[in-house]
Design a protein around this motif. Structure first.
Motif, PDB file in Angstrom:
ATOM      1  N   TYR A 166      62.249 -29.704 -29.727  1.00 22.77           N
ATOM      2  CA  TYR A 166      63.208 -29.713 -28.624  1.00 22.77           C
ATOM      3  C   TYR A 166      64.273 -30.790 -28.826  1.00 22.77           C
ATOM      4  CZ  TYR A 166      59.493 -26.838 -26.870  1.00 22.77           C
ATOM      5  OH  TYR A 166      58.556 -25.853 -26.749  1.00 22.77           O
ATOM      6  N   PHE A 199      68.518 -28.747 -24.109  1.00 23.82           N
ATOM      7  CA  PHE A 199      68.548 -28.940 -22.664  1.00 23.82           C
ATOM      8  C   PHE A 199      69.980 -28.911 -22.143  1.00 23.82           C
ATOM      9  CE2 PHE A 199      64.922 -31.192 -24.456  1.00 23.82           C
ATOM     10  CZ  PHE A 199      63.870 -30.627 -23.750  1.00 23.82           C
ATOM     11  N   GLY A 257      66.981 -31.576 -15.129  1.00 32.85           N
ATOM     12  CA  GLY A 257      65.934 -31.239 -16.080  1.00 32.85           C
ATOM     13  C   GLY A 257      65.295 -32.426 -16.768  1.00 32.85           C
ATOM     14  N   TYR A 263      61.726 -31.790 -17.887  1.00 30.57           N
ATOM     15  CA  TYR A 263      61.627 -30.956 -19.083  1.00 30.57           C
ATOM     16  C   TYR A 263      62.014 -31.729 -20.339  1.00 30.57           C
ATOM     17  CZ  TYR A 263      61.048 -27.279 -15.679  1.00 30.57           C
ATOM     18  OH  TYR A 263      60.588 -26.526 -14.642  1.00 30.57           O
ATOM     19  N   ARG A 264      62.925 -32.664 -20.199  1.00 28.52           N
ATOM     20  CA  ARG A 264      63.248 -33.520 -21.344  1.00 28.52           C
ATOM     21  C   ARG A 264      62.039 -34.362 -21.736  1.00 28.52           C
ATOM     22  NH1 ARG A 264      68.715 -33.998 -22.566  1.00 28.52           N
ATOM     23  NH2 ARG A 264      70.105 -32.970 -21.064  1.00 28.52           N
TER      24      ARG A 264
END
Length: 228
Positions: free
Chosen positions: A116, A121, A126, A129-130
């Motif tokens: 990722y 992103f 978010g 999620y990071r």
């Protein structure tokens, strides 16, 4: 289909207005009994026909209303689910604890599992999620380091890397003002049991046709062989 209220039966014979003279005579005496009875029968049948048609039209309108309502609700659900799929990155989390069964996949199929980078992103929001993505990136980097150890120590090393990675994740979770990931609330073995449940990829299978992109270097992992 247009929906109209039922209409009263049509008069077959015209008589004077009820307030005019001879109104009762018109209905009771002026018509021949056979003609009067026949006209009354026709009027009743016409009233029944109109009533039945009005009922059928009403039922049809009601059915059409519910069909439109259900389609509208379904469309709103579909629209909502599409919004979630666009706004929430797909990050398989939590990662499974290393075991003798998944260790070979951990070491030999790492390049086929997702990474990722920052470009994955969106710029707005978010942060959770990071943190998830960065945790996976760190763990995969540390797994690669552990897989270069002696074969007898690889499982111990990857397990230490797994615990240390998730511990750092929990530290990052508690450093924010948002509610921490639920497994971080546990202590000791309870935390590891929680993280090792409901796993999206327990066997560490690679994604078909996927090659992991380059990600920024992660801090080196210090393996404590004496703790094995």
């Amino acid at each position: 289909m247009m929906c109209y209220p039922p209409t009263p039966p049509f008069s077959i014979f015209m008589c004077p207005h009820p307030f005019l003279p001879n109104f009762q005579a018109c209905h009771a005496h002026s018509l021949h009994p056979l003609v009067y009875n026949k006209s009354r029968s026709l009027s009743l049948r016409k009233h029944q026909f109109v009533g039945e048609n009005a009922a059928m039209i009403s039922m049809g309108c009601l059915t059409g209303f519910w069909i439109i309502a259900l389609l509208t609700l379904h469309g709103s659900d579909v629209g909502e689910s599409k919004g979630n799929s666009l706004n929430e990155p797909d990050i398989p989390f939590p990662p499974a604890r290393p075991t003798p069964q998944n260790l070979a996949a951990i070491c030999h199929q790492g390049q086929g599992r997702p990474r990722y980078p920052a470009s994955f992103f969106s710029r707005s929001g978010g942060s959770r999620y990071r943190r998830l993505g960065n945790t996976i990136n760190r763990l995969e980097s540390w797994y690669r380091s552990c897989c270069s150890e002696q074969e007898s120590q690889i499982l111990c090393c990857t397990t230490q890397a797994w615990k240390e990675t998730l511990s750092q994740f929990c530290v990052e979770e508690y450093s924010t003002k948002t509610l921490a990931y639920e497994c971080c609330e546990g202590r000791g073995d309870a935390r590891w049991i929680c993280f090792n449940s409901e796993l999206p990829n327990p066997d560490y299978n690679p994604t078909l046709g996927y090659t992991a992109p380059a990600v920024p270097p992660q801090p080196e992992f210090t393996f404590n062989a004496s703790a094995c």
